[in-house]
Design a protein around this motif. Structure first.
Motif, PDB file in Angstrom:
ATOM      1  N   ILE A 198       0.817  -1.213   0.000  1.00 23.00           N
ATOM      2  CA  ILE A 198       0.000   0.000   0.000  1.00 23.00           C
ATOM      3  C   ILE A 198       0.850   1.261   0.000  1.00 23.00           C
ATOM      4  CG2 ILE A 198      -1.995  -1.128   1.036  1.00 23.00           C
ATOM      5  CD1 ILE A 198      -1.219   0.386   3.641  1.00 23.00           C
ATOM      6  N   ASP A 199       2.079   1.187   0.485  1.00 20.82           N
ATOM      7  CA  ASP A 199       2.930   2.380   0.468  1.00 20.82           C
ATOM      8  C   ASP A 199       3.413   2.718  -0.948  1.00 20.82           C
ATOM      9  OD1 ASP A 199       4.727   0.298   0.200  1.00 20.82           O
ATOM     10  OD2 ASP A 199       6.066   0.981   1.792  1.00 20.82           O
ATOM     11  N   MET A 200       3.169   1.827  -1.900  1.00 21.23           N
ATOM     12  CA  MET A 200       3.554   2.068  -3.289  1.00 21.23           C
ATOM     13  C   MET A 200       2.374   2.536  -4.142  1.00 21.23           C
ATOM     14  SD  MET A 200       6.735   1.415  -3.163  1.00 21.23           S
ATOM     15  CE  MET A 200       7.273   1.289  -4.842  1.00 21.23           C
ATOM     16  N   ILE A 201       1.189   2.626  -3.554  1.00 22.16           N
ATOM     17  CA  ILE A 201       0.006   2.996  -4.325  1.00 22.16           C
ATOM     18  C   ILE A 201      -0.015   4.474  -4.658  1.00 22.16           C
ATOM     19  CG2 ILE A 201      -2.531   3.125  -4.253  1.00 22.16           C
ATOM     20  CD1 ILE A 201      -2.438   0.381  -2.879  1.00 22.16           C
ATOM     21  N   GLY A 202       0.423   5.329  -3.777  1.00 18.80           N
ATOM     22  CA  GLY A 202       0.458   6.760  -4.058  1.00 18.80           C
ATOM     23  C   GLY A 202      -0.897   7.415  -3.875  1.00 18.80           C
ATOM     24  N   GLU A 203      -0.965   8.679  -4.228  1.00 18.32           N
ATOM     25  CA  GLU A 203      -2.188   9.452  -4.013  1.00 18.32           C
ATOM     26  C   GLU A 203      -3.173   9.356  -5.176  1.00 18.32           C
ATOM     27  OE1 GLU A 203      -3.058  10.839  -1.103  1.00 18.32           O
ATOM     28  OE2 GLU A 203      -1.204   9.908  -0.400  1.00 18.32           O
ATOM     29  N   GLY A 204      -2.679   9.210  -6.394  1.00 17.74           N
ATOM     30  CA  GLY A 204      -3.563   9.131  -7.558  1.00 17.74           C
ATOM     31  C   GLY A 204      -3.963   7.700  -7.867  1.00 17.74           C
ATOM     32  N   LEU A 221     -14.119  -3.073  -4.435  1.00 15.51           N
ATOM     33  CA  LEU A 221     -13.607  -3.525  -3.146  1.00 15.51           C
ATOM     34  C   LEU A 221     -13.001  -2.378  -2.350  1.00 15.51           C
ATOM     35  CD1 LEU A 221     -11.600  -6.573  -4.531  1.00 15.51           C
ATOM     36  CD2 LEU A 221     -13.888  -6.638  -3.545  1.00 15.51           C
ATOM     37  N   ARG A 222     -13.073  -2.505  -1.045  1.00 14.96           N
ATOM     38  CA  ARG A 222     -12.335  -1.598  -0.159  1.00 14.96           C
ATOM     39  C   ARG A 222     -11.492  -2.481   0.756  1.00 14.96           C
ATOM     40  NH1 ARG A 222     -15.722   2.221   1.585  1.00 14.96           N
ATOM     41  NH2 ARG A 222     -14.677   3.821   0.399  1.00 14.96           N
ATOM     42  N   PHE A 223     -10.191  -2.291   0.673  1.00 11.50           N
ATOM     43  CA  PHE A 223      -9.267  -2.991   1.559  1.00 11.50           C
ATOM     44  C   PHE A 223      -9.061  -2.119   2.788  1.00 11.50           C
ATOM     45  CE2 PHE A 223      -8.359  -4.670  -2.624  1.00 11.50           C
ATOM     46  CZ  PHE A 223      -8.156  -6.027  -2.391  1.00 11.50           C
ATOM     47  N   VAL A 224      -9.231  -2.712   3.975  1.00 12.67           N
ATOM     48  CA  VAL A 224      -9.083  -1.958   5.225  1.00 12.67           C
ATOM     49  C   VAL A 224      -8.070  -2.662   6.122  1.00 12.67           C
ATOM     50  CG1 VAL A 224     -11.395  -0.966   5.155  1.00 12.67           C
ATOM     51  CG2 VAL A 224     -11.041  -3.128   6.313  1.00 12.67           C
ATOM     52  N   ALA A 225      -7.299  -1.849   6.850  1.00 18.56           N
ATOM     53  CA  ALA A 225      -6.267  -2.395   7.728  1.00 18.56           C
ATOM     54  C   ALA A 225      -6.864  -3.030   8.974  1.00 18.56           C
ATOM     55  CB  ALA A 225      -5.277  -1.304   8.121  1.00 18.56           C
ATOM     56  N   LEU A 243     -26.076  -1.077   3.557  1.00 18.68           N
ATOM     57  CA  LEU A 243     -25.835  -1.446   2.171  1.00 18.68           C
ATOM     58  C   LEU A 243     -26.504  -0.440   1.245  1.00 18.68           C
ATOM     59  CD1 LEU A 243     -26.379  -5.296   2.338  1.00 18.68           C
ATOM     60  CD2 LEU A 243     -24.239  -4.036   2.358  1.00 18.68           C
ATOM     61  N   THR A 244     -25.727   0.060   0.322  1.00 13.45           N
ATOM     62  CA  THR A 244     -26.234   0.981  -0.691  1.00 13.45           C
ATOM     63  C   THR A 244     -25.840   0.444  -2.052  1.00 13.45           C
ATOM     64  OG1 THR A 244     -24.227   2.331  -0.662  1.00 13.45           O
ATOM     65  CG2 THR A 244     -25.992   2.960   0.868  1.00 13.45           C
ATOM     66  N   ALA A 245     -26.386   1.045  -3.093  1.00 17.04           N
ATOM     67  CA  ALA A 245     -26.093   0.586  -4.450  1.00 17.04           C
ATOM     68  C   ALA A 245     -24.613   0.714  -4.788  1.00 17.04           C
ATOM     69  CB  ALA A 245     -26.930   1.365  -5.456  1.00 17.04           C
ATOM     70  N   ASP A 246     -23.950   1.692  -4.200  1.00 13.30           N
ATOM     71  CA  ASP A 246     -22.534   1.895  -4.505  1.00 13.30           C
ATOM     72  C   ASP A 246     -21.617   1.350  -3.406  1.00 13.30           C
ATOM     73  OD1 ASP A 246     -23.328   3.795  -2.676  1.00 13.30           O
ATOM     74  OD2 ASP A 246     -22.067   5.379  -3.498  1.00 13.30           O
ATOM     75  N   ALA A 247     -22.145   0.455  -2.565  1.00 15.52           N
ATOM     76  CA  ALA A 247     -21.355  -0.116  -1.471  1.00 15.52           C
ATOM     77  C   ALA A 247     -20.202  -0.960  -2.022  1.00 15.52           C
ATOM     78  CB  ALA A 247     -22.235  -0.971  -0.571  1.00 15.52           C
ATOM     79  N   LEU A 248     -19.106  -0.928  -1.313  1.00 18.49           N
ATOM     80  CA  LEU A 248     -17.936  -1.712  -1.690  1.00 18.49           C
ATOM     81  C   LEU A 248     -17.826  -2.913  -0.771  1.00 18.49           C
ATOM     82  CD1 LEU A 248     -15.403   1.249  -1.998  1.00 18.49           C
ATOM     83  CD2 LEU A 248     -16.647   0.145  -3.843  1.00 18.49           C
ATOM     84  N   ASP A 249     -17.402  -4.058  -1.322  1.00 15.02           N
ATOM     85  CA  ASP A 249     -17.111  -5.210  -0.474  1.00 15.02           C
ATOM     86  C   ASP A 249     -15.860  -4.895   0.331  1.00 15.02           C
ATOM     87  OD1 ASP A 249     -19.256  -6.737  -1.394  1.00 15.02           O
ATOM     88  OD2 ASP A 249     -18.084  -7.584  -3.042  1.00 15.02           O
ATOM     89  N   ILE A 250     -15.864  -5.259   1.601  1.00 15.37           N
ATOM     90  CA  ILE A 250     -14.750  -4.958   2.504  1.00 15.37           C
ATOM     91  C   ILE A 250     -13.852  -6.189   2.642  1.00 15.37           C
ATOM     92  CG2 ILE A 250     -14.124  -4.214   4.829  1.00 15.37           C
ATOM     93  CD1 ILE A 250     -15.763  -2.128   3.294  1.00 15.37           C
ATOM     94  N   ILE A 251     -12.556  -5.971   2.458  1.00 19.92           N
ATOM     95  CA  ILE A 251     -11.563  -7.039   2.612  1.00 19.92           C
ATOM     96  C   ILE A 251     -10.462  -6.520   3.526  1.00 19.92           C
ATOM     97  CG2 ILE A 251      -9.858  -8.482   1.440  1.00 19.92           C
ATOM     98  CD1 ILE A 251     -11.578  -8.352  -1.048  1.00 19.92           C
ATOM     99  N   PRO A 252     -10.210  -7.218   4.627  1.00 20.42           N
ATOM    100  CA  PRO A 252      -9.114  -6.779   5.508  1.00 20.42           C
ATOM    101  C   PRO A 252      -7.759  -7.139   4.901  1.00 20.42           C
ATOM    102  CG  PRO A 252     -10.134  -8.759   6.379  1.00 20.42           C
ATOM    103  CD  PRO A 252     -10.933  -8.368   5.172  1.00 20.42           C
ATOM    104  N   TYR A 253      -6.750  -6.342   5.239  1.00 23.08           N
ATOM    105  CA  TYR A 253      -5.389  -6.676   4.827  1.00 23.08           C
ATOM    106  C   TYR A 253      -4.470  -6.536   6.032  1.00 23.08           C
ATOM    107  CZ  TYR A 253      -4.248  -1.659   4.526  1.00 23.08           C
ATOM    108  OH  TYR A 253      -4.027  -0.335   4.796  1.00 23.08           O
ATOM    109  N   ALA A 254      -3.303  -7.139   5.904  1.00 22.93           N
ATOM    110  CA  ALA A 254      -2.329  -7.103   6.997  1.00 22.93           C
ATOM    111  C   ALA A 254      -0.945  -6.805   6.438  1.00 22.93           C
ATOM    112  CB  ALA A 254      -2.313  -8.441   7.727  1.00 22.93           C
ATOM    113  N   ASP A 255      -0.088  -6.334   7.299  1.00 20.32           N
ATOM    114  CA  ASP A 255       1.318  -6.101   6.959  1.00 20.32           C
ATOM    115  C   ASP A 255       1.518  -5.119   5.805  1.00 20.32           C
ATOM    116  OD1 ASP A 255       1.977  -7.944   8.978  1.00 20.32           O
ATOM    117  OD2 ASP A 255       1.813  -9.620   7.561  1.00 20.32           O
ATOM    118  N   GLY A 256       0.556  -4.205   5.607  1.00 22.20           N
ATOM    119  CA  GLY A 256       0.713  -3.183   4.582  1.00 22.20           C
ATOM    120  C   GLY A 256       0.641  -3.694   3.158  1.00 22.20           C
ATOM    121  N   VAL A 257      -0.026  -4.851   2.936  1.00 16.77           N
ATOM    122  CA  VAL A 257      -0.087  -5.452   1.609  1.00 16.77           C
ATOM    123  C   VAL A 257      -1.517  -5.894   1.306  1.00 16.77           C
ATOM    124  CG1 VAL A 257       0.722  -7.380   0.184  1.00 16.77           C
ATOM    125  CG2 VAL A 257       2.297  -6.275   1.761  1.00 16.77           C
ATOM    126  N   ILE A 258      -2.013  -5.527   0.113  1.00 16.12           N
ATOM    127  CA  ILE A 258      -3.288  -6.059  -0.367  1.00 16.12           C
ATOM    128  C   ILE A 258      -2.983  -7.111  -1.422  1.00 16.12           C
ATOM    129  CG2 ILE A 258      -4.535  -3.931   0.154  1.00 16.12           C
ATOM    130  CD1 ILE A 258      -4.501  -3.293  -2.865  1.00 16.12           C
TER     131      ILE A 258
END
Length: 176
Positions: free
Chosen positions: A12-18, A90-94, A105-120
């Motif tokens: 995730i530290d390589m994803i950047g702002e854009g 998808l939304r990856f959350v720490a 739940l809304t029409a634009d809801a994202l599936d939530i996936i946890p991640y660990a160690d700063g990596v998706i």
């Protein structure tokens, strides 16, 4: 825990702002391992493209998963080639516990996936998306005739009104 068959880790530290587009594809060994994992005859193709960006809730990945798999018909065991083309949001959350118990739940809801160690892992996300898109009870073109020959009735031929339908057909002089 064993490593996923189709791992495509992104720090995730390589994803950047854009937003950034990431394309991935499973090689033959990965596809064979996924076929074994999901009980398929074959995963002939699996690739995905994601647009990944940060947002206040985590890392958002949107895109498509495209696959071609071969499943067994649940009636005849004949192979059935199945194309898959699934949108992904998808939304990856720490920290999954930070989400709370209530989820709206809304029409634009994202599936939530946890991640660990700063990596998706976009490969595992694509593999799971493919698996969720599979028909759990695939039927081939010969399934209906095999079921009929075995004496299995259709849904409309059983139940409280099946006798009335049979009587109606008999009165009309036509077989049901």
């Amino acid at each position: 825990m064993t490593a996923p068959e189709f791992a495509r880790p992104e720090r995730i530290d390589m994803i950047g702002e854009g937003a950034r587009t990431i394309a991935i594809a499973a090689d033959p060994a990965e596809r064979a391992a996924l076929a074994a994992r999901f009980g398929l005859i074959e995963v002939a193709d699996l690739h995905a493209e994601f647009t990944v960006n940060r947002d206040p809730g985590g890392i958002v990945a949107r895109g498509r998963v495209i696959a071609r798999v071969v499943q067994r018909c649940v009636v005849t065991a004949e192979p059935i080639s199945t194309p898959i083309d699934e949108p992904v949001a998808l939304r990856f959350v720490a920290d999954e516990s930070a989400l709370g118990d209530e989820i709206e739940l809304t029409a634009d809801a994202l599936d939530i996936i946890p991640y660990a160690d700063g990596v998706i892992d976009l490969g595992e996300a694509a593999a799971e998306t493919m698996a969720l898109a599979l028909d759990p009870f695939p039927r081939g073109p010969n399934a209906e005739s095999v079921l009929r020959e075995a004496g299995v009735l259709r849904e409309g031929e059983v139940g409280p009104f099946s006798g009335l339908a049979a009587l109606k057909a008999k009165l009309k002089g036509t077989p049901d």
